[in-house]
Design a protein around this motif. Structure first.
Motif, PDB file in Angstrom:
ATOM      1  N   ASP A   1      43.712 -24.963  48.698  1.00 31.80           N
ATOM      2  CA  ASP A   1      44.175 -25.800  49.816  1.00 31.80           C
ATOM      3  C   ASP A   1      43.712 -27.246  49.738  1.00 31.80           C
ATOM      4  N   GLU A   2      42.400 -27.423  49.408  1.00 32.79           N
ATOM      5  CA  GLU A   2      41.843 -28.773  49.484  1.00 32.79           C
ATOM      6  C   GLU A   2      42.506 -29.728  48.496  1.00 32.79           C
ATOM      7  N   TYR A   3      42.996 -29.191  47.379  1.00 30.44           N
ATOM      8  CA  TYR A   3      43.695 -30.044  46.412  1.00 30.44           C
ATOM      9  C   TYR A   3      44.943 -30.670  47.041  1.00 30.44           C
ATOM     10  N   PHE A   4      45.586 -29.895  47.904  1.00 29.00           N
ATOM     11  CA  PHE A   4      46.857 -30.336  48.478  1.00 29.00           C
ATOM     12  C   PHE A   4      46.664 -31.154  49.749  1.00 29.00           C
ATOM     13  N   ALA A   5      45.424 -31.172  50.267  1.00 32.69           N
ATOM     14  CA  ALA A   5      45.172 -31.854  51.535  1.00 32.69           C
ATOM     15  C   ALA A   5      44.799 -33.321  51.342  1.00 32.69           C
ATOM     16  N   GLY A   6      44.395 -33.704  50.133  1.00 31.91           N
ATOM     17  CA  GLY A   6      43.854 -35.039  49.933  1.00 31.91           C
ATOM     18  C   GLY A   6      44.847 -36.043  49.380  1.00 31.91           C
ATOM     19  N   THR A   7      44.305 -37.044  48.693  1.00 37.51           N
ATOM     20  CA  THR A   7      45.132 -38.141  48.199  1.00 37.51           C
ATOM     21  C   THR A   7      45.499 -37.969  46.730  1.00 37.51           C
ATOM     22  N   GLY A   8      45.137 -36.831  46.145  1.00 36.35           N
ATOM     23  CA  GLY A   8      45.488 -36.587  44.746  1.00 36.35           C
ATOM     24  C   GLY A   8      46.979 -36.343  44.585  1.00 36.35           C
ATOM     25  N   VAL A   9      47.453 -36.584  43.359  1.00 34.92           N
ATOM     26  CA  VAL A   9      48.849 -36.283  43.020  1.00 34.92           C
ATOM     27  C   VAL A   9      48.886 -34.854  42.480  1.00 34.92           C
ATOM     28  N   CYS A  10      49.742 -34.009  43.068  1.00 31.13           N
ATOM     29  CA  CYS A  10      49.832 -32.608  42.668  1.00 31.13           C
ATOM     30  C   CYS A  10      51.103 -32.370  41.867  1.00 31.13           C
ATOM     31  N   LEU A  11      50.949 -31.818  40.662  1.00 38.11           N
ATOM     32  CA  LEU A  11      52.059 -31.523  39.768  1.00 38.11           C
ATOM     33  C   LEU A  11      52.047 -30.018  39.555  1.00 38.11           C
ATOM     34  N   VAL A  12      53.111 -29.342  39.955  1.00 42.24           N
ATOM     35  CA  VAL A  12      53.062 -27.882  40.035  1.00 42.24           C
ATOM     36  C   VAL A  12      54.110 -27.209  39.163  1.00 42.24           C
ATOM     37  N   GLU A  13      53.639 -26.509  38.109  1.00 46.81           N
ATOM     38  CA  GLU A  13      54.542 -25.677  37.315  1.00 46.81           C
ATOM     39  C   GLU A  13      54.644 -24.298  37.972  1.00 46.81           C
ATOM     40  N   TRP A  14      55.827 -23.704  37.930  1.00 44.30           N
ATOM     41  CA  TRP A  14      56.109 -22.408  38.556  1.00 44.30           C
ATOM     42  C   TRP A  14      55.792 -22.404  40.053  1.00 44.30           C
ATOM     43  N   PRO A  15      56.260 -23.400  40.792  1.00 44.23           N
ATOM     44  CA  PRO A  15      55.966 -23.481  42.228  1.00 44.23           C
ATOM     45  C   PRO A  15      56.513 -22.287  43.017  1.00 44.23           C
ATOM     46  N   ASP A  16      57.632 -21.701  42.554  1.00 45.05           N
ATOM     47  CA  ASP A  16      58.218 -20.570  43.300  1.00 45.05           C
ATOM     48  C   ASP A  16      57.264 -19.380  43.370  1.00 45.05           C
ATOM     49  N   LYS A  17      56.365 -19.282  42.379  1.00 47.34           N
ATOM     50  CA  LYS A  17      55.426 -18.149  42.355  1.00 47.34           C
ATOM     51  C   LYS A  17      54.449 -18.205  43.525  1.00 47.34           C
ATOM     52  N   ALA A  18      54.290 -19.381  44.145  1.00 48.72           N
ATOM     53  CA  ALA A  18      53.415 -19.497  45.320  1.00 48.72           C
ATOM     54  C   ALA A  18      54.199 -19.334  46.623  1.00 48.72           C
ATOM     55  N   GLY A  19      55.497 -19.087  46.481  1.00 48.29           N
ATOM     56  CA  GLY A  19      56.336 -18.840  47.661  1.00 48.29           C
ATOM     57  C   GLY A  19      56.201 -19.934  48.698  1.00 48.29           C
ATOM     58  N   HIS A  20      56.169 -19.523  49.966  1.00 52.03           N
ATOM     59  CA  HIS A  20      56.139 -20.523  51.036  1.00 52.03           C
ATOM     60  C   HIS A  20      54.723 -21.017  51.316  1.00 52.03           C
ATOM     61  N   TYR A  21      53.733 -20.526  50.559  1.00 49.34           N
ATOM     62  CA  TYR A  21      52.364 -21.013  50.779  1.00 49.34           C
ATOM     63  C   TYR A  21      52.162 -22.418  50.231  1.00 49.34           C
ATOM     64  N   LEU A  22      52.976 -22.778  49.236  1.00 52.47           N
ATOM     65  CA  LEU A  22      52.865 -24.124  48.680  1.00 52.47           C
ATOM     66  C   LEU A  22      53.351 -25.135  49.716  1.00 52.47           C
ATOM     67  N   PRO A  23      52.560 -26.195  49.966  1.00 51.30           N
ATOM     68  CA  PRO A  23      53.019 -27.214  50.925  1.00 51.30           C
ATOM     69  C   PRO A  23      54.333 -27.861  50.473  1.00 51.30           C
ATOM     70  N   ALA A  24      55.007 -28.502  51.392  1.00 53.40           N
ATOM     71  CA  ALA A  24      56.297 -29.126  51.108  1.00 53.40           C
ATOM     72  C   ALA A  24      56.150 -30.189  50.022  1.00 53.40           C
ATOM     73  N   ALA A  25      57.110 -30.191  49.107  1.00 49.53           N
ATOM     74  CA  ALA A  25      57.067 -31.140  47.993  1.00 49.53           C
ATOM     75  C   ALA A  25      57.825 -32.413  48.335  1.00 49.53           C
TER      76      ALA A  25
END
Ligand code: ADP
Ligand code: MG
Length: 153
Positions: free
Chosen positions: A96-120
């Motif tokens: 979670d904390e990776y997605f909450a901050g100011t970092g840039v998130c690059l996600v391979e296979w995002p569908d595997k995290a279903g709806h838990y992945l924050p909005a892109a």
């Protein structure tokens, strides 16, 4: 919002697209990278990191889930959820904390995290076409639209 289609005839074209993307990244951006195994998702991230001045080897996060890079004043978090058997593993991994901050998130296979992945903000689809690849870049937020506009200018 809108989608841009690009032809990437060889690996170098994918690396160059990564370099172009690196110039329009903004803090907190989340990019979904879609495409089959071998489509070029990791290559695209390698292109971004190298153009930002990263000199190390760019490892695929297939086993580690996330590779963290601090480069050119940006934190880049490179994820790969290929090995998830169910989306709940995203929660178990405590990312979670990776997605909450100011970092840039690059996600391979995002569908595997279903709806838990924050909005892109951006979705980049890569497809094998003949010897090369096609890239489909879609803005899916206002921030993504602004980046994609910058990318095209
Ligand atoms: P993924 O992360 O999507 O599984 P990788 O980036 O690890 O894929 O591997 C993609 C493979 O395809 C690499 O061997 C790379 O050299 C090659 N490749 C990347 N982009 C292109 C392209 N535009 N045309 C041809 N081959 C490419
Ligand atoms: Mg990969």
């Amino acid at each position: 919002y809108f989608t841009v289609t690009l032809e990437l005839p060889d690996e170098n074209a994918t690396l160059n697209l990564g370099g172009a993307l690196a110039r329009v990244l903004v803090p907190g951006l989340l990019i979904r990278l879609d495409g089959d195994l071998g489509a070029g998702k990791t290559t695209l991230v390698r292109g971004m990191l190298q153009s930002l001045g990263y000199k190390g080897r760019v490892k695929s996060p297939t086993y580690t889930l996330v590779e963290v890079h601090a480069v050119s004043g940006l934190n880049l978090y490179h994820f790969d959820f290929y090995r998830f058997n169910q989306a709940e593993e995203f929660l178990d991994a405590g990312l979670d904390e990776y997605f909450a901050g100011t970092g840039v998130c690059l996600v391979e296979w995002p569908d595997k995290a279903g709806h838990y992945l924050p909005a892109a903000d951006l979705r980049i689809g890569l497809e094998v076409v003949g010897e090369g690849r096609h890239a489909f870049i879609s803005a899916i937020s206002e921030r993504g639209r602004s980046c994609l506009t910058d990318l095209m200018n």
